[in-house]
Scaffold this active site. Sequence first.
Site, PDB file in Angstrom:
ATOM      1  N   CYS A 144      -8.033  19.481 -10.832  1.00 16.56           N
ATOM      2  CA  CYS A 144      -6.919  18.719 -11.096  1.00 16.56           C
ATOM      3  C   CYS A 144      -6.586  17.840  -9.999  1.00 16.56           C
ATOM      4  CB  CYS A 144      -5.704  19.747 -11.449  1.00 16.56           C
ATOM      5  SG  CYS A 144      -4.208  19.054 -11.448  1.00 16.56           S
ATOM      6  N   CYS A 147      -2.877  17.790  -8.875  1.00 23.21           N
ATOM      7  CA  CYS A 147      -2.386  19.139  -8.110  1.00 23.21           C
ATOM      8  C   CYS A 147      -3.030  19.021  -6.756  1.00 23.21           C
ATOM      9  CB  CYS A 147      -2.989  20.372  -8.719  1.00 23.21           C
ATOM     10  SG  CYS A 147      -2.877  20.273 -10.626  1.00 23.21           S
ATOM     11  N   ASP A 148      -4.059  18.398  -6.362  1.00 24.31           N
ATOM     12  CA  ASP A 148      -4.658  18.820  -5.138  1.00 24.31           C
ATOM     13  C   ASP A 148      -5.074  17.485  -4.515  1.00 24.31           C
ATOM     14  OD1 ASP A 148      -4.599  21.481  -5.684  1.00 24.31           O
ATOM     15  OD2 ASP A 148      -6.611  21.624  -6.847  1.00 24.31           O
TER      16      ASP A 148
END
Length: 320
Positions: A144, A147-148
């Site tokens: 993701c 997200c990261d």
Amino acid sequence: METRDVVILGSGPAGLTAAVYTARADLRPLVIEGEPSSTSDQPGGQLMLTTEVENFPGFPDGVQGPELMEAIRGQAKRFGADLVTTRATRVDLASWPFRVWTAQGGDAEPAVETKALIVATGAQSLMLGLPNEGRLLGYGVSTCATCDGFFFRDQDIAVVGGGDSAVEEALFLTKFARTVTIIHRRDALRASKIMQDRAFANDRVKMRWNAVVEDVIGDNKVTGVRVRDTTDGSEEVLPVTGLFVAIGHEPNSSLFTGQLDLDAAGYIQTAGSSATNVAGVFACGDVQDHVYRQAITAAGSGCMAAIDVERWLDHRAHAG
Ligand code: NAP
């Protein structure tokens, strides 16, 4: 056999948020949580496979994925949700109350009957199946970018895949990373033309054509990716500190084939809110969302499903 007002399948952010809301509505939900994955000791969905979560509102300093799930779990229990750690193996949505079988309860008898059902079984990112991929998930291997990506500022990283997801993730990652190498097993992308054009026009995006990832390297975090050239068989290690796997997702919807309307990719189709084609069955989270796929959107849709259930049960009770 017990008859519940509502049974919730799944214990990610969608399922557990639905549990908090239905518990607070005095519906005493039963959450069939699923089973722990090979890399976590508790169920709880994809966040159990994540380390730091920095984009869930309310946590200015970030929170560990498993810690966040434990907190939502505790919140659901506090209001009276019952949680059982087993997997649903079969559902019968053709007659009402609906019936659910579980691994724990066996095949012979349904484990529970329910007036309303919330499906929050999630989706999984397809993985490459590399020897060290699971071990380094959350430590440089990610599924993701949203997200990261932030953790890879000024670093050289790679994305594997050639579809719209891979290109979209790569372009997003160029906001942070110094270079993003798209590793693709062929010599042409599957992604839409416009996405391809954007990738080729971005000088932070590099292409590694005709290459398959053989393994991801690193003790505690990723230090490189070993790739094999499919044209001449040669191998090399790309010195990257992150590998984003973007080869597609699979919704966990096989249990509902033939009973709920699924789209071509297997996602449960919902109309308007969380309603499915079967009255009394509602779906939320990644099993019905292939667009946003965020913990917070899953949680939001879990809330919607809970409110939809409450209203549906109420309406049904008053309709006699
Ligand atoms: P996808 O279109 O199925 O692409 C998957 C990619 O991963 C393909 O390039 C495939 O290679 C590669 N791949 C699959 N298995 C692999 C393996 N084991 N090893 C190496 N590479 C592998 O999946 P997606 O990109 O997630 O997209 C899914 C759907 O959502 C598509 O319809 C897409 O258009 C849509 N989508 C749209 C947008 C957008 O419009 N912004 C964004 C994301 C997704 P091959 O090409 O060789 O098969």
